[in-house]
Scaffold this motif. Structure first.
Motif, PDB file in Angstrom:
ATOM      1  N   ALA A  94       0.817  -1.221   0.000  1.00  0.00           N
ATOM      2  CA  ALA A  94       0.000   0.000   0.000  1.00  0.00           C
ATOM      3  C   ALA A  94       0.848   1.267   0.000  1.00  0.00           C
ATOM      4  O   ALA A  94       0.573   2.214   0.730  1.00  0.00           O
ATOM      5  CB  ALA A  94      -0.949  -0.004   1.192  1.00  0.00           C
ATOM      6  N   ASN A  95       1.890   1.278  -0.820  1.00  0.00           N
ATOM      7  CA  ASN A  95       2.684   2.479  -1.035  1.00  0.00           C
ATOM      8  C   ASN A  95       3.135   3.132   0.271  1.00  0.00           C
ATOM      9  O   ASN A  95       3.736   2.482   1.110  1.00  0.00           O
ATOM     10  CB  ASN A  95       1.903   3.445  -1.931  1.00  0.00           C
ATOM     11  N   ALA A  96       2.848   4.442   0.433  1.00  0.00           N
ATOM     12  CA  ALA A  96       3.324   5.165   1.614  1.00  0.00           C
ATOM     13  C   ALA A  96       2.767   4.583   2.912  1.00  0.00           C
ATOM     14  O   ALA A  96       3.419   4.636   3.955  1.00  0.00           O
ATOM     15  CB  ALA A  96       2.959   6.643   1.496  1.00  0.00           C
ATOM     16  N   ARG A  97       1.578   4.018   2.846  1.00  0.00           N
ATOM     17  CA  ARG A  97       0.994   3.407   4.048  1.00  0.00           C
ATOM     18  C   ARG A  97       1.831   2.215   4.510  1.00  0.00           C
ATOM     19  O   ARG A  97       2.038   2.008   5.715  1.00  0.00           O
ATOM     20  CB  ARG A  97      -0.441   2.973   3.751  1.00  0.00           C
ATOM     21  N   SER A  98       2.317   1.422   3.547  1.00  0.00           N
ATOM     22  CA  SER A  98       3.167   0.290   3.897  1.00  0.00           C
ATOM     23  C   SER A  98       4.506   0.757   4.463  1.00  0.00           C
ATOM     24  O   SER A  98       5.078   0.111   5.349  1.00  0.00           O
ATOM     25  CB  SER A  98       3.392  -0.599   2.664  1.00  0.00           C
ATOM     26  N   VAL A  99       5.013   1.875   3.947  1.00  0.00           N
ATOM     27  CA  VAL A  99       6.253   2.441   4.485  1.00  0.00           C
ATOM     28  C   VAL A  99       6.056   2.835   5.938  1.00  0.00           C
ATOM     29  O   VAL A  99       6.876   2.511   6.813  1.00  0.00           O
ATOM     30  CB  VAL A  99       6.707   3.651   3.650  1.00  0.00           C
ATOM     31  N   ARG A 100       4.969   3.522   6.222  1.00  0.00           N
ATOM     32  CA  ARG A 100       4.688   3.946   7.595  1.00  0.00           C
ATOM     33  C   ARG A 100       4.546   2.740   8.523  1.00  0.00           C
ATOM     34  O   ARG A 100       5.090   2.722   9.638  1.00  0.00           O
ATOM     35  CB  ARG A 100       3.411   4.782   7.629  1.00  0.00           C
ATOM     36  N   ASN A 101       3.818   1.716   8.066  1.00  0.00           N
ATOM     37  CA  ASN A 101       3.640   0.522   8.895  1.00  0.00           C
ATOM     38  C   ASN A 101       4.969  -0.177   9.154  1.00  0.00           C
ATOM     39  O   ASN A 101       5.223  -0.665  10.268  1.00  0.00           O
ATOM     40  CB  ASN A 101       2.663  -0.437   8.217  1.00  0.00           C
ATOM     41  N   ALA A 102       5.819  -0.230   8.129  1.00  0.00           N
ATOM     42  CA  ALA A 102       7.123  -0.880   8.290  1.00  0.00           C
ATOM     43  C   ALA A 102       7.989  -0.137   9.302  1.00  0.00           C
ATOM     44  O   ALA A 102       8.679  -0.754  10.132  1.00  0.00           O
ATOM     45  CB  ALA A 102       7.836  -0.961   6.942  1.00  0.00           C
ATOM     46  N   LEU A 103       7.957   1.174   9.251  1.00  0.00           N
ATOM     47  CA  LEU A 103       8.744   1.966  10.209  1.00  0.00           C
ATOM     48  C   LEU A 103       8.189   1.836  11.623  1.00  0.00           C
ATOM     49  O   LEU A 103       8.954   1.815  12.599  1.00  0.00           O
ATOM     50  CB  LEU A 103       8.776   3.425   9.773  1.00  0.00           C
ATOM     51  N   ASP A 104       6.874   1.743  11.740  1.00  0.00           N
ATOM     52  CA  ASP A 104       6.281   1.528  13.069  1.00  0.00           C
ATOM     53  C   ASP A 104       6.762   0.211  13.671  1.00  0.00           C
ATOM     54  O   ASP A 104       7.076   0.128  14.870  1.00  0.00           O
ATOM     55  CB  ASP A 104       4.754   1.525  12.973  1.00  0.00           C
ATOM     56  N   ARG A 105       6.843  -0.825  12.828  1.00  0.00           N
ATOM     57  CA  ARG A 105       7.313  -2.118  13.335  1.00  0.00           C
ATOM     58  C   ARG A 105       8.804  -2.074  13.654  1.00  0.00           C
ATOM     59  O   ARG A 105       9.262  -2.706  14.613  1.00  0.00           O
ATOM     60  CB  ARG A 105       6.989  -3.219  12.324  1.00  0.00           C
ATOM     61  N   ALA A 106       9.562  -1.312  12.854  1.00  0.00           N
ATOM     62  CA  ALA A 106      10.993  -1.162  13.145  1.00  0.00           C
ATOM     63  C   ALA A 106      11.194  -0.438  14.473  1.00  0.00           C
ATOM     64  O   ALA A 106      12.089  -0.797  15.260  1.00  0.00           O
ATOM     65  CB  ALA A 106      11.669  -0.401  12.011  1.00  0.00           C
ATOM     66  N   ARG A 107      10.370   0.564  14.742  1.00  0.00           N
ATOM     67  CA  ARG A 107      10.452   1.274  16.023  1.00  0.00           C
ATOM     68  C   ARG A 107      10.107   0.327  17.176  1.00  0.00           C
ATOM     69  O   ARG A 107      10.701   0.398  18.262  1.00  0.00           O
ATOM     70  CB  ARG A 107       9.495   2.463  16.024  1.00  0.00           C
ATOM     71  N   LEU A 108       9.144  -0.557  16.936  1.00  0.00           N
ATOM     72  CA  LEU A 108       8.767  -1.528  17.962  1.00  0.00           C
ATOM     73  C   LEU A 108       9.936  -2.468  18.268  1.00  0.00           C
ATOM     74  O   LEU A 108      10.232  -2.753  19.437  1.00  0.00           O
ATOM     75  CB  LEU A 108       7.552  -2.326  17.484  1.00  0.00           C
ATOM     76  N   ARG A 109      10.625  -2.926  17.223  1.00  0.00           N
ATOM     77  CA  ARG A 109      11.778  -3.807  17.440  1.00  0.00           C
ATOM     78  C   ARG A 109      12.921  -3.049  18.120  1.00  0.00           C
ATOM     79  O   ARG A 109      13.624  -3.608  18.967  1.00  0.00           O
ATOM     80  CB  ARG A 109      12.252  -4.389  16.093  1.00  0.00           C
ATOM     81  N   GLN A 110      13.103  -1.783  17.732  1.00  0.00           N
ATOM     82  CA  GLN A 110      14.142  -0.985  18.389  1.00  0.00           C
ATOM     83  C   GLN A 110      13.835  -0.848  19.874  1.00  0.00           C
ATOM     84  O   GLN A 110      14.708  -0.972  20.730  1.00  0.00           O
ATOM     85  CB  GLN A 110      14.224   0.403  17.736  1.00  0.00           C
ATOM     86  N   ALA A 111      12.572  -0.578  20.202  1.00  0.00           N
ATOM     87  CA  ALA A 111      12.178  -0.420  21.609  1.00  0.00           C
ATOM     88  C   ALA A 111      12.412  -1.714  22.384  1.00  0.00           C
ATOM     89  O   ALA A 111      12.907  -1.696  23.524  1.00  0.00           O
ATOM     90  CB  ALA A 111      10.708  -0.005  21.682  1.00  0.00           C
ATOM     91  N   SER A 112      12.080  -2.844  21.765  1.00  0.00           N
ATOM     92  CA  SER A 112      12.293  -4.137  22.439  1.00  0.00           C
ATOM     93  C   SER A 112      13.776  -4.405  22.639  1.00  0.00           C
ATOM     94  O   SER A 112      14.195  -4.934  23.692  1.00  0.00           O
ATOM     95  CB  SER A 112      11.664  -5.265  21.609  1.00  0.00           C
TER      96      SER A 112
END
Length: 325
Positions: free
Chosen positions: A269-287
């Motif tokens: 989903a274009n930019a939406r998929s980019v945003r979702n991917a970064l949200d998950r990357a932030r989640l992994r960084q936090a963990s």
């Protein structure tokens, strides 16, 4: 433009109230602009268009079309200032494209530009889907549609996946009733409401072929292209910057690999998929940081997305499995 006396079909006529402070604002503004620069300066529409260029990645044909529409409204304002006739143009639009291509964002900016140039009274955006307009039983659809129109008057009504309003395979569907009310208001109140219909291009084309009355009321068809991989990477940079994050050395290249793989997988989903991917990357960084509970973190630690935070995505595993099959 002056506030029109409008009446939604089936409801009593009403005189809209001007926004608080509007009279004082108009009284303090200079009048009788004679140049394009003066109109843009008084309305601040130029600043909104500049923000559109600066904040939105890509979308070159879309931005050019919006500037064309703004140019028409500016020239109409100059004509009125000289006492020449300037009929309010129909600005109902169709936004077609895949998810995440910026349709809602552009609609928000369009509403602001129309307000700045005096085409609509409020400049707000009301975003709805079929469920907000169509009822489940006889007599339910008309009140729902009228209520939405009442909220949208003076601004922009954005109907996402508009083709779902029309379901010819179901004889007892009430979507056609909503369409008929919309058609009447789009024609009679077009100087106080802009309607934007949005969705996938092929489905919207079918919808317009089945509803020629709706098609004839759409003045502008804007087709939003998918983002190129380089544009998606720039969007990721902007999103991280907005939230005070950054890629660690090597992480940006890893995210570029991620995008190359993700584009070819389902439900992209274009930019939406980019945003979702970064949200998950932030989640992994936090963990990752949370696991090191006795460490005193620096600002750099807390704002850096590592390559490992991205590489852990299942997208890489899926891409590897696909390459082996």
């Amino acid at each position: 433009m002056g506030s029109p006396l409008y009446s939604i079909p089936g409801s009593a006529a009403a005189v809209p109230e001007p926004p608080a402070g509007a009279a004082a604002s108009h009284a303090s503004q200079p009048t009788e602009a004679r140049t394009v620069s003066e109109v843009l300066a008084q309305s601040q529409a130029g600043a909104v268009m500049d923000e559109l260029d600066r904040d939105l990645v890509g979308l070159t044909p879309i931005k050019a079309r919006i500037r064309d529409i703004a140019a028409l409204l500016v020239i109409d304002k100059l004509r009125m200032n000289l006492g020449l006739s300037a009929q309010a143009p129909s600005l109902h639009m169709s936004f077609t494209g895949n998810p995440g291509t910026g349709k809602t964002t552009v609609a928000l900016r369009m509403a602001e530009i129309l307000f700045r140039l005096g085409y609509v009274r409020k400049g707000h955006l009301v975003a709805v889907t079929r469920d907000d307009l169509v009822g489940q039983y006889i007599g339910h659809t008309a009140p729902k549609t009228r209520e939405v129109l009442k909220r949208a008057m003076g601004g922009v009504l954005f109907i996402d996946e508009a083709y779902y309003l029309y379901r010819p395979e179901n004889e007892r569907d009430y979507g056609q009733e909503a369409i008929e009310i919309l058609l009447q208001v789009m024609e009679t109140q077009r100087d106080d409401l802009v309607v934007i219909l949005a969705g996938y291009k092929d489905r919207m084309d079918t919808f317009f072929r089945s509803n020629p009355g709706m098609s004839s009321r759409i003045a502008h068809h804007l087709d939003f292209p998918d983002y190129a991989p380089a544009e998606l990477l720039r969007i990721a940079d902007k999103l991280l910057e907005q939230h005070s994050y950054r890629f660690a050395p090597g992480a940006r290249a890893t995210f570029e690999e991620y995008l190359t793989a993700r584009i070819h997988q389902p439900h992209f989903a274009n930019a939406r998929s980019v945003r979702n991917a970064l949200d998950r990357a932030r989640l992994r960084q936090a963990s990752r940081l949370f696991a090191d509970q006795d460490r005193r973190f620096t600002a750099e630690d807390l704002t850096t997305i590592a390559a490992s935070d991205i590489r852990a995505s299942r997208v890489f595993q899926t891409a590897a499995a696909q390459s082996q099959s």
